[in-house]
Structure formats: structure tokens, C-alpha cells
Design a protein around this motif. Sequence first.
Motif, PDB file in Angstrom:
ATOM      1  N   GLY A  95      12.182   2.389  -3.666  1.00 28.34           N
ATOM      2  CA  GLY A  95      12.130   1.434  -2.577  1.00 28.34           C
ATOM      3  C   GLY A  95      10.965   0.252  -2.637  1.00 28.34           C
ATOM      4  O   GLY A  95      11.186  -0.562  -2.249  1.00 28.34           O
ATOM      5  N   ALA A  96      10.134   0.781  -3.341  1.00 32.16           N
ATOM      6  CA  ALA A  96       8.787  -0.124  -3.221  1.00 32.16           C
ATOM      7  C   ALA A  96       8.072  -0.100  -4.866  1.00 32.16           C
ATOM      8  O   ALA A  96       7.921  -1.325  -5.293  1.00 32.16           O
ATOM      9  N   ARG A 153      16.375   2.004   0.830  1.00 37.30           N
ATOM     10  CA  ARG A 153      16.189   3.284   1.857  1.00 37.30           C
ATOM     11  C   ARG A 153      16.882   4.447   1.037  1.00 37.30           C
ATOM     12  O   ARG A 153      18.004   4.439   0.973  1.00 37.30           O
ATOM     13  N   GLY A 157       0.684  -1.153  -0.027  1.00 39.00           N
ATOM     14  CA  GLY A 157       0.022   0.088  -0.009  1.00 39.00           C
ATOM     15  C   GLY A 157       1.053   1.296  -0.093  1.00 39.00           C
ATOM     16  O   GLY A 157       2.191   1.049   0.379  1.00 39.00           O
ATOM     17  N   ILE A 158       0.173   2.369  -0.456  1.00 34.20           N
ATOM     18  CA  ILE A 158       0.744   3.758  -0.333  1.00 34.20           C
ATOM     19  C   ILE A 158      -0.171   4.590   0.033  1.00 34.20           C
ATOM     20  O   ILE A 158      -1.355   4.754  -0.440  1.00 34.20           O
ATOM     21  N   GLN A 159       0.202   5.748   0.951  1.00 34.50           N
ATOM     22  CA  GLN A 159      -0.654   6.762   1.534  1.00 34.50           C
ATOM     23  C   GLN A 159      -0.884   7.702   0.324  1.00 34.50           C
ATOM     24  O   GLN A 159       0.192   8.333  -0.346  1.00 34.50           O
ATOM     25  N   THR A 193      17.682  -0.767  -3.750  1.00 30.22           N
ATOM     26  CA  THR A 193      17.483   0.665  -2.926  1.00 30.22           C
ATOM     27  C   THR A 193      16.400   0.850  -2.038  1.00 30.22           C
ATOM     28  O   THR A 193      15.518   1.346  -1.842  1.00 30.22           O
ATOM     29  N   GLY A 209       9.594  -0.530   1.296  1.00 32.02           N
ATOM     30  CA  GLY A 209      10.747  -0.052   1.704  1.00 32.02           C
ATOM     31  C   GLY A 209      11.489  -0.520   3.183  1.00 32.02           C
ATOM     32  O   GLY A 209      10.445  -0.938   3.870  1.00 32.02           O
ATOM     33  N   ASP A 249      11.864   1.043   5.759  1.00 31.61           N
ATOM     34  CA  ASP A 249      11.135   1.830   6.935  1.00 31.61           C
ATOM     35  C   ASP A 249       9.875   1.091   7.478  1.00 31.61           C
ATOM     36  O   ASP A 249       9.469   1.140   8.533  1.00 31.61           O
ATOM     37  N   HIS A 268       6.944   9.941  -4.605  1.00 34.40           N
ATOM     38  CA  HIS A 268       8.023  10.473  -4.972  1.00 34.40           C
ATOM     39  C   HIS A 268       9.044   9.457  -5.196  1.00 34.40           C
ATOM     40  O   HIS A 268       8.843   8.109  -5.378  1.00 34.40           O
ATOM     41  N   SER A 320      10.604  11.719   2.470  1.00 38.64           N
ATOM     42  CA  SER A 320       9.253  11.235   2.942  1.00 38.64           C
ATOM     43  C   SER A 320       8.363  12.236   2.282  1.00 38.64           C
ATOM     44  O   SER A 320       8.777  13.438   2.730  1.00 38.64           O
ATOM     45  N   SER A 376      -1.052  10.674   0.905  1.00 38.54           N
ATOM     46  CA  SER A 376      -0.630  12.203   1.712  1.00 38.54           C
ATOM     47  C   SER A 376       0.056  13.103   0.940  1.00 38.54           C
ATOM     48  O   SER A 376       0.214  14.189   1.572  1.00 38.54           O
ATOM     49  N   GLY A 379      11.483   8.123  -3.563  1.00 33.66           N
ATOM     50  CA  GLY A 379      11.832   6.962  -2.576  1.00 33.66           C
ATOM     51  C   GLY A 379      10.846   6.147  -2.775  1.00 33.66           C
ATOM     52  O   GLY A 379      11.133   4.754  -2.457  1.00 33.66           O
TER      53      GLY A 379
HETATM   54  P1  ADP Z   1       5.928   8.188   2.696  1.00 35.12           P
HETATM   55  O1  ADP Z   1       6.871   7.867   3.808  1.00 35.12           O
HETATM   56  O2  ADP Z   1       6.567   9.282   1.752  1.00 35.12           O
HETATM   57  O3  ADP Z   1       4.719   8.719   3.531  1.00 35.12           O
HETATM   58  P2  ADP Z   1       4.640   5.737   2.303  1.00 35.12           P
HETATM   59  O4  ADP Z   1       4.586   5.583   3.795  1.00 35.12           O
HETATM   60  O5  ADP Z   1       3.085   6.028   1.760  1.00 35.12           O
HETATM   61  O6  ADP Z   1       5.567   6.873   1.944  1.00 35.12           O
HETATM   62  O7  ADP Z   1       5.284   4.592   1.843  1.00 35.12           O
HETATM   63  C1  ADP Z   1       4.835   3.965   0.621  1.00 35.12           C
HETATM   64  C2  ADP Z   1       6.210   2.840   0.559  1.00 35.12           C
HETATM   65  O8  ADP Z   1       7.219   3.605  -0.054  1.00 35.12           O
HETATM   66  C3  ADP Z   1       6.288   1.944   1.449  1.00 35.12           C
HETATM   67  O9  ADP Z   1       6.504   0.752   0.854  1.00 35.12           O
HETATM   68  C4  ADP Z   1       7.758   2.671   2.019  1.00 35.12           C
HETATM   69  O10 ADP Z   1       8.581   1.786   2.496  1.00 35.12           O
HETATM   70  C5  ADP Z   1       8.218   3.081   0.547  1.00 35.12           C
HETATM   71  N1  ADP Z   1       9.159   4.297   0.864  1.00 35.12           N
HETATM   72  C6  ADP Z   1       8.849   5.372   1.503  1.00 35.12           C
HETATM   73  N2  ADP Z   1       9.838   6.328   1.517  1.00 35.12           N
HETATM   74  C7  ADP Z   1      11.131   5.780   1.272  1.00 35.12           C
HETATM   75  C8  ADP Z   1      12.329   5.831   1.009  1.00 35.12           C
HETATM   76  N3  ADP Z   1      12.900   7.088   1.410  1.00 35.12           N
HETATM   77  N4  ADP Z   1      13.205   4.795   0.687  1.00 35.12           N
HETATM   78  C9  ADP Z   1      12.653   3.726   0.356  1.00 35.12           C
HETATM   79  N5  ADP Z   1      11.241   3.424   0.427  1.00 35.12           N
HETATM   80  C10 ADP Z   1      10.472   4.355   0.710  1.00 35.12           C
END
Ligand code: ADP
Length: 326
Positions: A21-22, A184, A7-9, A182, A144, A146, A15, A195, A11, A17
Motif C-alpha cells: 500500500g505504501a 487496500r 510515515g509508519i508506526q 494495491t 494506503g 486507509d 507487513h 493491520s 507498533s 499491507g
Molecule cells: P498499520 O495499520 O498496520 O498500523 P500504519 O498505520 O503504520 O499501519 O500505516 C503505514 C502505511 O501503510 C500507511 O501509508 C498505510 O496507509 C499503509 N497501510 C497500512 N495497512 C494497509 C493495508 N492493509 N493496505 C494498504 N495499505 C496499508
Amino acid sequence: MARIFSGIQPSGELHIGNYLGAVKNWVTLQHTAESIFCIVDYHAITGSYKPDLLRARRRDMALGLLAAGIDPAVSTLFVQSDVPEHTELAWIFNSVTPLGELERQTQFKDKSQRMESVNAGILTYPILQAADILLYRADRVPVGEDQLQHLELSRVIARRWNAEFARDDDFFPEPQPVLTPTRRIMGLDGQAKMSKSMGNTIGLLESPEEIWSKLRPAVTDPKRIKKTDPGTPEVCNIYHLHKAFSPPATVEHVAVQCSTAGWGCIDCKKVLAESMESELVPIRARAAALRDDTAGVDGALAAGADRCRTLARETMRGVRERMGFD
Ligand code: ADP
């Protein structure tokens, strides 16, 4: 066949990342496993937000994911709030989740420290996340780095619920993470992970000019003050982005030029901008086409929600039976 869920928010903008990452992994994996991807809008309301903006961002996120290569013909893309069973299962999981496990989640500690008043949703967010995944009894979750701690908690919840209510058949699988090379990506400030909530991102759909205006001042090797100082690629965020976007020969060349002070940081960033363009041009083109096809985007989400409602109802039937709610 394995089932993948992630899933992805909605919000803010999708980006690089999120992409590296995903989402890039989602695009590959959708051809190897049954894949369900969710825009998790209930997760996006734990901070203050504007309802109209949430509506717009939900559709923007769908457009971004489709442009990145999620193909609704082979995978399922839907919006969390279109399937009410997510919150129903989250409530049920509340009763098997140890409070201490929630309190020691790093993201909870970080976020709650930055907030003036902390709502309960910030604490219980990983329970809803466990429900998102387990509602589809998914066994693999491409995320990712996190998210690893949250995913570990999803496994604890699956284990505890199974031990209490499904000793005979381990109804819920324990979901395993799938990481990219990649896993992180740091923000352009070089301080924290990239983020949406930190304002240190490069949007996947930003123009070359916008990207350059962000790359140009981005933090590099902090010890490299003058162009004539040799740099240390391994400590430089720009070098890490090269590893994600540039071909191996370029990455090698960049490392040599940096460590011998052959190039200055701006030279190195210009090459990175070119490498990024090669990957981002087709994504931007697909996004432009999708902007003219909002019915297509909405149609993909509606079909995804229909399919997920059927799957979710089936899981909840099993949960209700085992818990005495039938
Ligand atoms: P954000 O942290 O930007 O709000 P989300 O929580 O919606 O992003 O995360 C969506 C996906 O992107 C998740 O799988 C998360 O692990 C991955 N993700 C978010 N930021 C990064 C990052 N800086 N590096 C690698 N993966 C990331």
C-alpha cells in the motif's frame, strides 16, 4: 522539486499491507522527488505499550524499511521523536482544527469502539499527522487508502492555518495523496484491512515456512466449499495478492484455473507463495546483512534526524513569525 513525506508506526512488524500500500511506492518515488520517511513513534503510544519493546521496534522498523529498498543515500529516514518540533506544531494546529472533523474520522470511531477507555491521543492523532507532513511543507504523501480521510483533514488544517496567518503566501502547501494500484490489502482473515493491530498480517521479513503456515488456512472465496466448486477470483483475497505479487500471465492463469475449478485453493496458494518468494528473497537478504550492521542503521537514522531538525527549525521560524511568537 516536489517533496514527499510519509510515515509508519513502529507498533509491530512491517507487513505486506504496509509494503504494497505504501512502502513499495516510497522505494520508487525516492528517485523522483525529495523524499522524507518517518518512523512515527509518538503515534505508537496511544494504546498501552512497553517502553523496551518500543525501542526495539523502532530499530526493527528502520531495518525493515532499509531492507525493503529505502536508500539513505537518496532519501531521508528518521524517527519522529528525534525532532521535537512535530509535537510543537501539533499543539499549534490544535487551535485551528474543528472538533467535529476529528470526531467524524472513521479510524477514530473504529478504534474508540474497540477500547475500554479512550484517551485524547486517539482523537487528536490526525493533528499530529498533519504536523508531521506540514512541518516539512511536503506536497505529496504516498499512503494506503486507509489514510485518505486523515490526509483530507491535513489539507483542511493547512487551509485554515493559511487563512488565519498566511493570507499572503499560503505558507503550507495542501498535501496530496499518492496511491498504489494495491491501495487496500485485506487481512488473511478476509474480514478487515491487514493491520498490525488486527493480528491478520504477513510480515515482510517472515520465513517461507511462517508465510506458508499463514497462507494455508487463509480465507478465500467463501462460496467455494469443495475443490470441484468453481470459484470467483474477484471476491478472493488470495487472487488480489496474486495481482500484487505474480506476473500478469500467472494472474490470468490463476483466474482461469479458479473459475473452472481446475485448481483447488491450496494449489493457487502454492503458486502465490512462489511469487511472493521472488519478491521477498532479496529483501530478506538485505535485512540479514543489516542485522549485522546496527551501526549503519543507527547512523542512517541519526543523519536523517539531523537533516530534519534543520528543516523543522526553519518551518517553525516561519510559523512563529506569522503567529506572533517571535
Ligand atoms: P498499520 O495499520 O498496520 O498500523 P500504519 O498505520 O503504520 O499501519 O500505516 C503505514 C502505511 O501503510 C500507511 O501509508 C498505510 O496507509 C499503509 N497501510 C497500512 N495497512 C494497509 C493495508 N492493509 N493496505 C494498504 N495499505 C496499508
